[in-house]
Design an enzyme around this catalytic site. Structure first.
Site, PDB file in Angstrom:
ATOM      1  N   GLU A 134       3.234  18.610  -2.267  1.00 20.17           N
ATOM      2  CA  GLU A 134       2.872  17.194  -2.208  1.00 20.17           C
ATOM      3  C   GLU A 134       1.616  16.952  -3.028  1.00 20.17           C
ATOM      4  OE1 GLU A 134       2.264  15.420   1.665  1.00 20.17           O
ATOM      5  OE2 GLU A 134       2.078  13.416   0.767  1.00 20.17           O
ATOM      6  N   GLU A 137       5.614   6.808   5.556  1.00 17.00           N
ATOM      7  CA  GLU A 137       4.433   7.446   6.135  1.00 17.00           C
ATOM      8  C   GLU A 137       3.362   6.385   6.342  1.00 17.00           C
ATOM      9  OE1 GLU A 137       2.254  11.629   5.406  1.00 17.00           O
ATOM     10  OE2 GLU A 137       2.297  10.357   3.650  1.00 17.00           O
TER      11      GLU A 137
HETATM   12 MN    MN Z   1       2.140  11.915   2.162  1.00 13.09          MN
END
Ligand code: MN
Length: 293
Positions: free
Chosen positions: A152, A246
Site C-alpha cells: 500500500e 476506508e
Molecule cells: Mn488505506
C-alpha cells in the site's frame, strides 16, 4: 474460478469497530453483510486479541470474504538498519500472513514494508534492502498458500518507504515476486501524487487492491477528491479487483491504530449510514465509468 466481471466491494472494519473482541468481529461481519458489501477488511493491529476461529466462522456463515491489512511498528520494522528490529518485523509479518490464511483470506496488504507513523529522517539504503528481502521471503510463503501481497502506497506522514506509485513499482521490481501487487489509496494519492490518473495508468495490471477514501477520510463525496477521473482510470486499465471503502472517525477508536493514523476528528457518528452511502457512491461511480461510449 471464473474471472470477475466487476469489482468486489469492501469496507474497512474501523467503520464498525475499533478492536477485535468476538463481539466486535461478529458485529463488523454482520454490518458488512447488511450494508451489501462482499469484503470485510480486517486490520491486524490487534491480532493477539482476535479469536481467529470465531472470526472465520462469522465470515463463512455470512458469506463475507476477508482481506487483512496492517502496518508495522517502530520496534518491529523491516525497513530498519537494526537486524533485531527487522527480525521482529519479519516475525510479525509471517504471523499476520498465517492469520490471514487461517481466516480464509487470500490477500494480505498494507504498509507491510515499514512502521506506520512519521519517521524522523529518510529511508536508508540498508533499510530498503532489508524491507525488500523480508517481503521477498513473505511472498514465497504466501505463494505456498496461493496468496497475494499488496504494497500500500502511503503518505509521507505515515511512512518514509513508499509515498508514490512509482516508489511501489520500483520496490515490487526489486522484490521480483509475481504475487506482490500494488495497492493504491485515494487518500494518500491526494497528498503525494501529481494527479489521480497517472498512477493508475502506470501501475496498470499490477494493481491488486484499491482503497477509496475521501481527502479527509470522511463521507465519500463530501470532500474534493476527483473520483470521476479516478474511476475512469480504473476502468481504462481494466481493473476488476477489490475496491474497499476506508474511513476513520473519532467515533470508532482502535487502540494504537487511531493514533498512528492521526484520527482526531469526528467526521461521522453512524457507521451504518456512512457505509450504505459509500456503497451506493462506489457502485454508481463504477457503473458510470464503464457506461460512456
Ligand atoms: Mn488505506
Amino acid at each position: 474460478m471464473t474471472a470477475p466481471t466487476t469489482n468486489a466491494l469492501g469496507v474497512h472494519a474501523l467503520v464498525w469497530a475499533g478492536n477485535t473482541s468476538d463481539q466486535e468481529v461478529r458485529h463488523a461481519v454482520d454490518q458488512t453483510a447488511r450494508a451489501g458489501y462482499d469484503i470485510l477488511e480486517l486490520s491486524l493491529h490487534d491480532l493477539d486479541s482476535m479469536d481467529l476461529g470465531v472470526a472465520r466462522t462469522a465470515l463463512d456463515s455470512a458469506g463475507i470474504q476477508p482481506v487483512c491489512s496492517r502496518g508495522l511498528a517502530f520496534d518491529a520494522d523491516v525497513s530498519s538498519d537494526d537486524a533485531a528490529v527487522v527480525a521482529r518485523g519479519a516475525e510479525l509479518l509471517q504471523k499476520s500472513l498465517a492469520a490471514t490464511h487461517e481466516l480464509g483470506g487470500s490477500f494480505f496488504t498494507g504498509a507491510l514494508y515499514s512502521a506506520l507513523g512519521k519517521y524522523p529522517g529518510p529511508l536508508t539504503r540498508a533499510g530498503r534492502a532489508n524491507a525488500v528481502s523480508v517481503i521477498r521471503e513473505l511472498a514465497e510463503q504466501a505463494s505456498l498458500w496461493d496468496m497475494r501481497l499488496g504494497l500500500e502506497v502511503c503518505n509521507r506522514y505515515e511512512t518514509n518507504v513508499l509515498n508514490t506509485a512509482r516508489d511501489a513499482l520500483r520496490m515490487a521490481d526489486d522484490i521480483g515476486a509475481d504475487n506482490v501487487y500494488i495497492h493504491l489509496d485515494t487518500y494518500h494519492m491526494n497528498i503525494e501524487e501529481d494527479d489521480v490518473v497517472r498512477p493508475v495508468v502506470e501501475v496498470g495490471d499490477r494493481l491488486g487492491y484499491v482503497h477509496v477514501g475521501e481527502n479527509h477520510r470522511g463521507y465519500l463525496g463530501s470532500g474534493h477528491f476527483d473520483f470521476g477521473a479516478f474511476f475512469h482510470a480504473l476502468a481504462d486499465v481494466g481493473y476488476l479487483g477489490p475496491v474497499t471503502f476506508e474511513s476513520f472517525s473519532s467515533a470508532v477508536v482502535a487502540r494504537g491504530l487511531s493514533n498512528d493514523l492521526a484520527v482526531w476528528r469526528d467526521l461521522w457518528e453512524d457507521g451504518f449510514e456512512l457505509a450504505c452511502k459509500a456503497r451506493q457512491f462506489l457502485a454508481a461511480h463504477i457503473d458510470a465509468s464503464r457506461s460512456h461510449a
